[in-house]
Design a protein around this motif. Structure first.
Motif, PDB file in Angstrom:
ATOM      1  N   THR A  91       0.838  -1.213   0.000  1.00 22.15           N
ATOM      2  CA  THR A  91       0.000   0.000   0.000  1.00 22.15           C
ATOM      3  C   THR A  91       0.868   1.255   0.000  1.00 22.15           C
ATOM      4  OG1 THR A  91      -1.715  -1.190   1.205  1.00 22.15           O
ATOM      5  CG2 THR A  91      -1.827   1.216   1.249  1.00 22.15           C
ATOM      6  N   TYR A  92       1.925   1.231   0.803  1.00 25.05           N
ATOM      7  CA  TYR A  92       2.841   2.383   0.864  1.00 25.05           C
ATOM      8  C   TYR A  92       3.490   2.636  -0.500  1.00 25.05           C
ATOM      9  CZ  TYR A  92       6.956   5.125   2.057  1.00 25.05           C
ATOM     10  OH  TYR A  92       7.939   6.082   2.078  1.00 25.05           O
ATOM     11  N   ILE A  93       3.977   1.567  -1.128  1.00 26.52           N
ATOM     12  CA  ILE A  93       4.626   1.710  -2.439  1.00 26.52           C
ATOM     13  C   ILE A  93       3.616   2.173  -3.483  1.00 26.52           C
ATOM     14  CG2 ILE A  93       5.715   0.395  -4.304  1.00 26.52           C
ATOM     15  CD1 ILE A  93       7.086  -1.284  -2.098  1.00 26.52           C
ATOM     16  N   ALA A  94       2.407   1.576  -3.470  1.00 29.70           N
ATOM     17  CA  ALA A  94       1.370   1.956  -4.442  1.00 29.70           C
ATOM     18  C   ALA A  94       0.971   3.421  -4.274  1.00 29.70           C
ATOM     19  CB  ALA A  94       0.150   1.050  -4.291  1.00 29.70           C
ATOM     20  N   ASN A  95       0.852   3.883  -3.014  1.00 31.18           N
ATOM     21  CA  ASN A  95       0.515   5.295  -2.774  1.00 31.18           C
ATOM     22  C   ASN A  95       1.616   6.212  -3.293  1.00 31.18           C
ATOM     23  OD1 ASN A  95      -1.942   4.774  -1.617  1.00 31.18           O
ATOM     24  ND2 ASN A  95      -1.186   4.801   0.467  1.00 31.18           N
ATOM     25  N   GLY A  96       2.872   5.796  -3.121  1.00 36.01           N
ATOM     26  CA  GLY A  96       3.987   6.589  -3.649  1.00 36.01           C
ATOM     27  C   GLY A  96       3.928   6.692  -5.168  1.00 36.01           C
ATOM     28  N   TYR A  97       3.651   5.569  -5.840  1.00 38.00           N
ATOM     29  CA  TYR A  97       3.524   5.579  -7.305  1.00 38.00           C
ATOM     30  C   TYR A  97       2.356   6.461  -7.733  1.00 38.00           C
ATOM     31  CZ  TYR A  97       6.774   1.636  -7.811  1.00 38.00           C
ATOM     32  OH  TYR A  97       7.871   0.828  -7.812  1.00 38.00           O
ATOM     33  N   SER A  98       1.217   6.295  -7.047  1.00 33.98           N
ATOM     34  CA  SER A  98       0.016   7.056  -7.395  1.00 33.98           C
ATOM     35  C   SER A  98       0.256   8.554  -7.234  1.00 33.98           C
ATOM     36  CB  SER A  98      -1.139   6.602  -6.502  1.00 33.98           C
ATOM     37  OG  SER A  98      -2.285   7.361  -6.750  1.00 33.98           O
ATOM     38  N   SER A  99       0.905   8.951  -6.153  1.00 35.38           N
ATOM     39  CA  SER A  99       1.198  10.365  -5.912  1.00 35.38           C
ATOM     40  C   SER A  99       2.109  10.937  -6.998  1.00 35.38           C
ATOM     41  CB  SER A  99       1.850  10.512  -4.541  1.00 35.38           C
ATOM     42  OG  SER A  99       2.312  11.823  -4.343  1.00 35.38           O
ATOM     43  N   SER A 100       3.136  10.177  -7.374  1.00 35.55           N
ATOM     44  CA  SER A 100       4.065  10.637  -8.414  1.00 35.55           C
ATOM     45  C   SER A 100       3.352  10.788  -9.752  1.00 35.55           C
ATOM     46  CB  SER A 100       5.230   9.658  -8.553  1.00 35.55           C
ATOM     47  OG  SER A 100       5.966   9.597  -7.354  1.00 35.55           O
ATOM     48  N   ILE A 101       2.522   9.811 -10.098  1.00 34.50           N
ATOM     49  CA  ILE A 101       1.790   9.865 -11.374  1.00 34.50           C
ATOM     50  C   ILE A 101       0.835  11.053 -11.375  1.00 34.50           C
ATOM     51  CG2 ILE A 101       0.050   8.650 -12.751  1.00 34.50           C
ATOM     52  CD1 ILE A 101       1.457   6.018 -11.908  1.00 34.50           C
ATOM     53  N   GLN A 113      -2.329  23.075 -21.716  1.00 38.19           N
ATOM     54  CA  GLN A 113      -3.152  24.287 -21.828  1.00 38.19           C
ATOM     55  C   GLN A 113      -2.320  25.531 -22.110  1.00 38.19           C
ATOM     56  OE1 GLN A 113      -5.179  24.216 -18.071  1.00 38.19           O
ATOM     57  NE2 GLN A 113      -6.401  22.427 -18.595  1.00 38.19           N
ATOM     58  N   GLY A 114      -0.994  25.372 -22.225  1.00 36.40           N
ATOM     59  CA  GLY A 114      -0.133  26.494 -22.578  1.00 36.40           C
ATOM     60  C   GLY A 114       0.567  27.139 -21.397  1.00 36.40           C
ATOM     61  N   ASP A 115       0.345  26.634 -20.186  1.00 33.05           N
ATOM     62  CA  ASP A 115       0.986  27.194 -18.994  1.00 33.05           C
ATOM     63  C   ASP A 115       2.338  26.509 -18.807  1.00 33.05           C
ATOM     64  OD1 ASP A 115       1.764  28.194 -16.579  1.00 33.05           O
ATOM     65  OD2 ASP A 115      -0.075  27.664 -15.507  1.00 33.05           O
ATOM     66  N   LEU A 116       3.415  27.230 -19.117  1.00 33.81           N
ATOM     67  CA  LEU A 116       4.753  26.655 -19.025  1.00 33.81           C
ATOM     68  C   LEU A 116       5.505  27.128 -17.778  1.00 33.81           C
ATOM     69  CD1 LEU A 116       5.826  26.999 -22.764  1.00 33.81           C
ATOM     70  CD2 LEU A 116       4.883  25.005 -21.615  1.00 33.81           C
ATOM     71  N   THR A 117       4.751  27.526 -16.739  1.00 32.48           N
ATOM     72  CA  THR A 117       5.389  28.039 -15.528  1.00 32.48           C
ATOM     73  C   THR A 117       5.461  26.997 -14.409  1.00 32.48           C
ATOM     74  OG1 THR A 117       3.265  28.871 -14.736  1.00 32.48           O
ATOM     75  CG2 THR A 117       4.634  30.395 -16.019  1.00 32.48           C
ATOM     76  N   HIS A 118       4.882  25.820 -14.625  1.00 32.99           N
ATOM     77  CA  HIS A 118       4.864  24.790 -13.579  1.00 32.99           C
ATOM     78  C   HIS A 118       5.867  23.677 -13.902  1.00 32.99           C
ATOM     79  CE1 HIS A 118       1.004  26.797 -12.964  1.00 32.99           C
ATOM     80  NE2 HIS A 118       1.128  26.416 -11.706  1.00 32.99           N
ATOM     81  N   TYR A 119       6.482  23.162 -12.844  1.00 28.74           N
ATOM     82  CA  TYR A 119       7.452  22.066 -12.981  1.00 28.74           C
ATOM     83  C   TYR A 119       7.056  20.923 -12.048  1.00 28.74           C
ATOM     84  CZ  TYR A 119      10.542  25.320 -15.392  1.00 28.74           C
ATOM     85  OH  TYR A 119      11.069  26.207 -16.290  1.00 28.74           O
ATOM     86  N   THR A 120       7.506  19.723 -12.386  1.00 30.47           N
ATOM     87  CA  THR A 120       7.278  18.587 -11.496  1.00 30.47           C
ATOM     88  C   THR A 120       8.366  18.578 -10.424  1.00 30.47           C
ATOM     89  OG1 THR A 120       8.572  17.132 -12.917  1.00 30.47           O
ATOM     90  CG2 THR A 120       6.210  17.182 -13.290  1.00 30.47           C
ATOM     91  N   SER A 121       7.970  18.235  -9.200  1.00 30.85           N
ATOM     92  CA  SER A 121       8.953  18.174  -8.102  1.00 30.85           C
ATOM     93  C   SER A 121       8.803  16.832  -7.392  1.00 30.85           C
ATOM     94  CB  SER A 121       8.720  19.324  -7.124  1.00 30.85           C
ATOM     95  OG  SER A 121       7.401  19.270  -6.623  1.00 30.85           O
TER      96      SER A 121
END
Length: 199
Positions: A91-101, A113-121
């Motif tokens: 469950t812990y690993i699956a939640n980590g994968y789900s959060s990242s996705i 939508q054209g917004d290039l100001t956000h990055y993945t962290s």
């Protein structure tokens, strides 16, 4: 050797299962469940060839079953604990994968939508971290490309303004030349007429 409660006056040599084991010359060792002292017992024997004696034991079935039940209980507890740990870890690993996705999807939707100001962290140290870095690099590249396009567009606009201004000057100069040619033509015509009237 007898394990359990031994009735008074008990002798192995008087027991039928013992006598049967002694008479069996083909077998060097054996075991069988026997009825002894009002209960089931496991009779085991092993013949010692060097002196012709025989080592025997009578073990109550309940003692054997008791040990088996203890092992079964311990096995059951270990399996339950292992299952709980496996489910929790899964469950812990699956939640980590789900959060990242989910984080990656949110940034990709905004980028679409054209917004290039956000990055993945994503702070993970696995493939999701590599994917996150690649998405951030793509966003950076798109921003640089748009800046270059804006710069090129500004240069083209300035060049177009210069060309437009030059075209206007050229049109004005052409008009001036055309007017001058018309004036010269009129002057030549006038001189020709004046020359004719003088003759």
């Amino acid at each position: 050797i007898v394990s359990g409660v031994v009735p008074e006056g008990f002798r192995f040599t008087e027991q039928t299962y013992y006598q049967k084991a002694v008479e069996d010359v083909r077998s060097k060792a054996g075991r069988e469940y026997v009825n002894f002292n009002g209960g089931n017992y496991l009779f085991t024997y092993s013949k010692i060839q060097s002196n012709g004696s025989m080592l025997c034991s009578v073990i109550p079935e309940r003692m054997i079953v008791k040990k088996a039940n203890e092992v079964r209980k311990i096995t059951f507890v270990v399996v339950i604990l292992g299952s709980i740990i496996a489910i929790g870890l899964g469950t812990y690993i699956a939640n980590g994968y789900s959060s990242s996705i989910r984080k990656v999807n949110n940034v990709l939707k905004l980028t679409e939508q054209g917004d290039l100001t956000h990055y993945t962290s994503i702070k993970r140290k696995d493939e999701f971290h590599i994917l996150s870095k690649c998405i951030n690099d793509v966003i950076d590249s798109m921003q640089r490309l748009i800046r270059k396009m804006i710069g090129t567009s500004t240069t083209v606009s300035k060049s177009a303004a210069v060309v437009s201004e030059s075209s206007e000057i050229l049109v004005n100069a052409t008009r001036s030349i055309s007017d001058a040619v018309n004036d010269i033509e009129k002057g030549v015509t006038q001189q020709a007429q004046d020359a004719e009237s003088c003759l």
